[in-house]
Design a protein around this motif. Sequence first.
Motif, PDB file in Angstrom:
ATOM      1  N   LYS A 137       1.141  -1.378  -0.332  1.00  0.00           N
ATOM      2  CA  LYS A 137      -0.271   0.337  -0.137  1.00  0.00           C
ATOM      3  C   LYS A 137       0.827   1.197   0.020  1.00  0.00           C
ATOM      4  O   LYS A 137       0.699   2.276  -1.056  1.00  0.00           O
ATOM      5  CB  LYS A 137      -1.103   0.219   1.761  1.00  0.00           C
ATOM      6  CG  LYS A 137      -1.632   1.093   1.140  1.00  0.00           C
ATOM      7  CD  LYS A 137      -2.711   0.560   1.624  1.00  0.00           C
ATOM      8  CE  LYS A 137      -4.050   2.318   2.575  1.00  0.00           C
ATOM      9  NZ  LYS A 137      -4.713   1.837   3.681  1.00  0.00           N
TER      10      LYS A 137
ATOM     11  N   GLU B 249       2.708   2.016  -3.488  1.00  0.00           N
ATOM     12  CA  GLU B 249       1.355   2.630  -4.045  1.00  0.00           C
ATOM     13  C   GLU B 249       1.467   3.736  -4.425  1.00  0.00           C
ATOM     14  O   GLU B 249       1.356   4.574  -5.385  1.00  0.00           O
ATOM     15  CB  GLU B 249       0.119   1.567  -3.774  1.00  0.00           C
ATOM     16  CG  GLU B 249       0.439   0.527  -5.494  1.00  0.00           C
ATOM     17  CD  GLU B 249      -0.883  -1.041  -4.390  1.00  0.00           C
ATOM     18  OE1 GLU B 249      -2.082  -0.312  -3.780  1.00  0.00           O
ATOM     19  OE2 GLU B 249      -1.360  -1.958  -5.067  1.00  0.00           O
ATOM     20  N   ARG B 250       1.070   4.176  -3.318  1.00  0.00           N
ATOM     21  CA  ARG B 250       1.067   5.675  -2.547  1.00  0.00           C
ATOM     22  C   ARG B 250       2.642   6.141  -3.343  1.00  0.00           C
ATOM     23  O   ARG B 250       2.451   6.991  -3.648  1.00  0.00           O
ATOM     24  CB  ARG B 250       1.565   6.013  -1.061  1.00  0.00           C
ATOM     25  CG  ARG B 250      -1.015   5.917  -0.376  1.00  0.00           C
ATOM     26  CD  ARG B 250      -0.750   6.358   0.642  1.00  0.00           C
ATOM     27  NE  ARG B 250       0.251   6.273   1.255  1.00  0.00           N
ATOM     28  CZ  ARG B 250      -0.129   4.765   2.516  1.00  0.00           C
ATOM     29  NH1 ARG B 250      -1.347   4.039   2.145  1.00  0.00           N
ATOM     30  NH2 ARG B 250       1.467   4.728   3.597  1.00  0.00           N
TER      31      ARG B 250
END
Length: 130
Positions: free
Chosen positions: A70, A73-74
């Motif tokens: 996560k 991805e950011r």
Amino acid sequence: MNVKEIGNRGERLAAQYLERQGFRILERQYRTRTGEIDLIARQGAVLVFVEVKTRHPSGYGRGAQSVDRKKQERIARTALIYAQKMGTLHSSMRFDVIEIHLAGETDRDSVSISHYENAFEMQQMSSMFV
């Protein structure tokens, strides 16, 4: 020392380390609506997006382990925004993680640095950009 101060100290030490390695620091704490990138640097023709994880003696775990999918991805989304804004979208890009381990409260205290080049790749996340 609070968490923000520890993080800022780690980012400063990471930037100094990268500069000693021949990198040119372009941005520090680059923020967009999608997230933040701690350091953006250039190493030759490669644009390098760096996540810095700082651990204090009272902290726990390895910093690089906390850069999960996560978070990756950011960082990748934010990197694409930066590259598009700067007109460098077709440049070679790399995602590194730097772990800073602090042994004490001051820069005179022992500090160890681990640099993980190509810690993750954007191709692994290509589905999020479709």
